[in-house]
Design a protein around this motif. Structure first.
Motif, PDB file in Angstrom:
ATOM      1  N   GLN A  61       0.846  -1.193   0.000  1.00 54.88           N
ATOM      2  CA  GLN A  61       0.000   0.000   0.000  1.00 54.88           C
ATOM      3  C   GLN A  61       0.884   1.246   0.000  1.00 54.88           C
ATOM      4  OE1 GLN A  61      -2.757   0.293   3.250  1.00 54.88           O
ATOM      5  NE2 GLN A  61      -3.960   1.910   2.278  1.00 54.88           N
ATOM      6  N   LEU A  62       0.742   2.062  -1.022  1.00 55.95           N
ATOM      7  CA  LEU A  62       1.501   3.297  -1.146  1.00 55.95           C
ATOM      8  C   LEU A  62       0.553   4.486  -1.058  1.00 55.95           C
ATOM      9  CD1 LEU A  62       3.890   2.265  -4.066  1.00 55.95           C
ATOM     10  CD2 LEU A  62       4.499   2.554  -1.662  1.00 55.95           C
ATOM     11  N   PRO A  63       1.063   5.656  -0.704  1.00 58.67           N
ATOM     12  CA  PRO A  63       0.196   6.837  -0.595  1.00 58.67           C
ATOM     13  C   PRO A  63      -0.491   7.187  -1.916  1.00 58.67           C
ATOM     14  CG  PRO A  63       2.331   7.244   0.433  1.00 58.67           C
ATOM     15  CD  PRO A  63       2.447   5.946  -0.305  1.00 58.67           C
ATOM     16  N   VAL A  64      -1.663   7.781  -1.802  1.00 58.20           N
ATOM     17  CA  VAL A  64      -2.426   8.247  -2.972  1.00 58.20           C
ATOM     18  C   VAL A  64      -2.218   9.750  -3.104  1.00 58.20           C
ATOM     19  CG1 VAL A  64      -4.737   8.533  -3.957  1.00 58.20           C
ATOM     20  CG2 VAL A  64      -4.138   6.427  -2.726  1.00 58.20           C
ATOM     21  N   TYR A  65      -1.870  10.210  -4.309  1.00 56.28           N
ATOM     22  CA  TYR A  65      -1.646  11.639  -4.525  1.00 56.28           C
ATOM     23  C   TYR A  65      -2.525  12.211  -5.638  1.00 56.28           C
ATOM     24  CZ  TYR A  65       2.519  10.857  -1.698  1.00 56.28           C
ATOM     25  OH  TYR A  65       3.374  10.519  -0.683  1.00 56.28           O
ATOM     26  N   GLN A  66      -3.256  11.347  -6.366  1.00 47.38           N
ATOM     27  CA  GLN A  66      -4.052  11.823  -7.486  1.00 47.38           C
ATOM     28  C   GLN A  66      -5.359  12.457  -6.983  1.00 47.38           C
ATOM     29  OE1 GLN A  66      -2.607   8.671  -7.452  1.00 47.38           O
ATOM     30  NE2 GLN A  66      -0.930   9.542  -8.661  1.00 47.38           N
ATOM     31  N   TRP A  67      -5.668  13.642  -7.491  1.00 49.75           N
ATOM     32  CA  TRP A  67      -6.908  14.319  -7.109  1.00 49.75           C
ATOM     33  C   TRP A  67      -7.332  15.301  -8.200  1.00 49.75           C
ATOM     34  CZ3 TRP A  67      -6.769  19.731  -6.060  1.00 49.75           C
ATOM     35  CH2 TRP A  67      -5.479  20.287  -6.014  1.00 49.75           C
ATOM     36  N   GLU A  68      -8.626  15.574  -8.251  1.00 48.67           N
ATOM     37  CA  GLU A  68      -9.166  16.494  -9.253  1.00 48.67           C
ATOM     38  C   GLU A  68      -9.855  17.682  -8.607  1.00 48.67           C
ATOM     39  OE1 GLU A  68     -12.074  16.449 -13.221  1.00 48.67           O
ATOM     40  OE2 GLU A  68     -11.789  14.628 -12.020  1.00 48.67           O
ATOM     41  N   THR A  69     -10.713  17.415  -7.634  1.00 48.45           N
ATOM     42  CA  THR A  69     -11.454  18.482  -6.966  1.00 48.45           C
ATOM     43  C   THR A  69     -10.942  18.675  -5.542  1.00 48.45           C
ATOM     44  OG1 THR A  69     -13.121  16.962  -6.093  1.00 48.45           O
ATOM     45  CG2 THR A  69     -13.481  17.854  -8.318  1.00 48.45           C
ATOM     46  N   THR A  70     -11.390  19.751  -4.923  1.00 49.72           N
ATOM     47  CA  THR A  70     -11.028  19.999  -3.518  1.00 49.72           C
ATOM     48  C   THR A  70     -11.514  18.867  -2.627  1.00 49.72           C
ATOM     49  OG1 THR A  70     -11.210  22.386  -3.913  1.00 49.72           O
ATOM     50  CG2 THR A  70     -11.154  21.661  -1.626  1.00 49.72           C
ATOM     51  N   GLY A  71     -12.672  18.330  -2.973  1.00 50.40           N
ATOM     52  CA  GLY A  71     -13.207  17.205  -2.211  1.00 50.40           C
ATOM     53  C   GLY A  71     -12.290  15.994  -2.285  1.00 50.40           C
ATOM     54  N   ASP A  72     -11.753  15.734  -3.490  1.00 48.83           N
ATOM     55  CA  ASP A  72     -10.799  14.622  -3.648  1.00 48.83           C
ATOM     56  C   ASP A  72      -9.560  14.861  -2.789  1.00 48.83           C
ATOM     57  OD1 ASP A  72     -12.399  13.306  -5.452  1.00 48.83           O
ATOM     58  OD2 ASP A  72     -11.436  14.199  -7.209  1.00 48.83           O
ATOM     59  N   LEU A  73      -9.102  16.099  -2.790  1.00 47.30           N
ATOM     60  CA  LEU A  73      -7.896  16.435  -2.037  1.00 47.30           C
ATOM     61  C   LEU A  73      -8.090  16.166  -0.550  1.00 47.30           C
ATOM     62  CD1 LEU A  73      -5.043  17.711  -1.908  1.00 47.30           C
ATOM     63  CD2 LEU A  73      -6.159  19.947  -1.712  1.00 47.30           C
ATOM     64  N   VAL A  74      -9.245  16.584  -0.052  1.00 46.62           N
ATOM     65  CA  VAL A  74      -9.515  16.445   1.386  1.00 46.62           C
ATOM     66  C   VAL A  74      -9.836  14.999   1.753  1.00 46.62           C
ATOM     67  CG1 VAL A  74     -11.057  17.112   3.272  1.00 46.62           C
ATOM     68  CG2 VAL A  74     -10.275  18.833   1.623  1.00 46.62           C
ATOM     69  N   ASN A  75     -10.687  14.371   0.971  1.00 44.51           N
ATOM     70  CA  ASN A  75     -11.197  13.044   1.328  1.00 44.51           C
ATOM     71  C   ASN A  75     -10.274  11.890   0.951  1.00 44.51           C
ATOM     72  OD1 ASN A  75     -13.611  14.184   2.352  1.00 44.51           O
ATOM     73  ND2 ASN A  75     -14.477  14.269   0.286  1.00 44.51           N
ATOM     74  N   LYS A  76      -9.403  12.097  -0.043  1.00 48.71           N
ATOM     75  CA  LYS A  76      -8.509  11.029  -0.475  1.00 48.71           C
ATOM     76  C   LYS A  76      -7.068  11.282  -0.040  1.00 48.71           C
ATOM     77  CE  LYS A  76      -8.857   9.629  -4.715  1.00 48.71           C
ATOM     78  NZ  LYS A  76      -8.959   9.680  -6.189  1.00 48.71           N
ATOM     79  N   VAL A  77      -6.503  12.380  -0.546  1.00 49.23           N
ATOM     80  CA  VAL A  77      -5.081  12.644  -0.291  1.00 49.23           C
ATOM     81  C   VAL A  77      -4.824  13.004   1.167  1.00 49.23           C
ATOM     82  CG1 VAL A  77      -3.099  14.062  -0.944  1.00 49.23           C
ATOM     83  CG2 VAL A  77      -4.764  13.385  -2.689  1.00 49.23           C
TER      84      VAL A  77
END
Length: 455
Positions: A61-77
């Protein structure tokens, strides 16, 4: 005999006898930076191979850095789960690199403090590059890692604890060992003779022309060799290999690596645009990008904006050049050794031992990994571990480019030798662009060979 009449030899002997015996050197004292890079890189590769073989469905398991919206940034990254993975990854890399630094006599305390800051900057660079729009324009993490390092390093005076951790060569050499696992000879064969010919013709001619330009501008040969290797072969990686082969000045290496990345940004944008505007055939455009851009990631990003076949052709040509790292290191070590010898009338003729001493040993790790994954590891296993190894390699490279930025100074680009190395680099890169385009047309455009079937 009185003390006053004692001769110098007796006095020296008595002093030596009375002195305490020197401390016994640690076994690891003989480990060079190259050996540590090969050791750590090989350990990572072997560990991933074993886990993927022994544990069914294993995937690190490696960190996730891909995002498109602010929501992706907050909820994923920036989610707690992903942050914990980021921290765990950082601790593993700190343990691996800190062990090498500590056993080599460095300050673990200072290194750990500096590493924490460099790792944070490397993470920020990957988060920025992970944005979908940024990725669309082909701006990869190495650019942001360099810029963050440059901004930080040029605003404040680096404290000793940060300098202890800014080990760009060590980080990138370790990453290069892992890169060897992704540089497959089987991929190069797909392009056939055109790909191999372009690589040899571009690398050899551009290297000598770049060195010639450097000499015309009165840039010293040490600078010229590092600069020529960066332009002709594959950017930062080749510059580090060349610097190792001639035991070059680290400040000159830092200067060249900074230039490589600064010049790469406009090339990544302008060259794909020129392919479309000038109606250059897709495969020719890909081969052109593969021969001029300096990393596989930049080649892929730029060529994909041209087309799928362009991306495949570009990557194959870039892999062909990557393989030449080992060959180039060998010949540069020989050439530099004999060049220095002929410059000194009293010097003895250098033997193979001198060449071996100059040869950058980490290149052997790169070649060994490439051969292992090309011919011994099953393709199914290679496919399974490829993504994991690429992710781990990215961390090493991100740390390296932040460190390069920390070590470099904007003012040095102009002040160093009156800015002549920068002019030499730009002139050589301009020739590289034109020369590579010519041979891309001749070899991939159906003029000298049939158009390669790249699918």
């Amino acid at each position: 005999m009185s003390y006053q009449n004692a001769n110098v030899d007796n006095l020296t002997t008595n002093e030596i006898i009375n002195e305490p015996a020197p401390a016994k050197k640690s076994f690891f004292a003989a480990f060079t930076e190259d050996i540590w890079a090969v050791t750590i890189g090989s350990t990572i590769i072997v560990a991933i191979l074993l886990l993927s073989t022994l544990v069914t469905g294993f995937k690190l398991q490696l960190p996730v850095y891909q995002w498109e919206t602010t929501g992706d940034l907050v909820n994923k990254v920036l989610s707690l789960k992903n942050i914990l993975v980021i921290l765990q990854t950082g601790l593993i890399f700190l343990l691996l690199s800190g062990t090498a630094i500590g056993l080599s006599g460095g300050s673990i305390k200072n290194f750990a403090a500096g590493f924490a800051l460099i790792y944070v900057l490397a993470i920020i660079a990957q988060v920025i590059a992970g944005n979908k729009l940024v990725d669309y324009y082909g701006l990869e993490y190495v650019i942001f890692a360099l810029v963050l390092g440059l901004l930080f390093g040029n605003v404040i005076k680096l404290p000793d604890w940060m300098k202890e951790a800014a080990r760009s060569e060590f980080f990138i050499k370790t990453g290069l060992i892992i890169l060897g696992a992704g540089t497959l000879f089987t991929d190069i064969i797909k392009a056939g003779m055109p790909g191999l010919l372009q690589s040899v013709l571009v690398v050899s001619v551009v290297w000598f022309v770049a060195l010639w330009i450097s000499r015309k501008l009165k840039v010293d040969d040490e600078f010229g060799v590092i600069l020529a290797s960066a332009v002709a072969i594959c950017g930062v990686s080749a510059a580090i290999v060349a610097a190792g082969a001639i035991k070059g000045d680290k400040k000159k290496l830092s200067y060249v690596t900074t230039l490589v990345l600064l010049v790469a940004v406009p090339m990544m944008v302008l060259q794909p645009w020129l392919v479309k505007v000038l109606h250059i055939p897709e495969i020719v455009g890909g081969a052109w990008l593969g021969g001029t851009l300096d990393t596989t990631a930049t080649v892929t990003a730029a060529a994909e904006t041209v087309g799928e076949k362009a991306a495949k052709a570009g990557v194959i040509v870039k892999f062909s050049q990557n393989v030449l790292i080992g060959v180039a290191a060998f010949f540069i070590a020989i050439w530099w050794t004999y060049r220095k010898n002929t410059a000194s009338e009293t010097a003895e003729k250098p033997g193979i031992g001198v060449v071996w001493e100059r040869f950058p040993k980490f290149v052997l790790g790169f070649v060994a990994a490439s051969l292992l994954f090309s011919f011994l590891i099953p393709t199914t296993v290679t496919a399974n571990v490829g993504g994991t190894l690429k992710g781990l390699r990215t961390v090493w490279f991100a740390l390296a480019f932040v460190s390069i930025g920390l070590e470099a100074r904007f003012s040095d680009l102009v002040k160093t030798e009156g800015g002549r190395p920068a002019l030499a680099f730009i002139g050589a890169q301009f020739f590289n662009i034109l020369w590579t385009l010519l041979w891309a047309y001749l070899l991939f455009g159906g003029i000298l060979f049939p158009v390669p079937d790249i699918n």
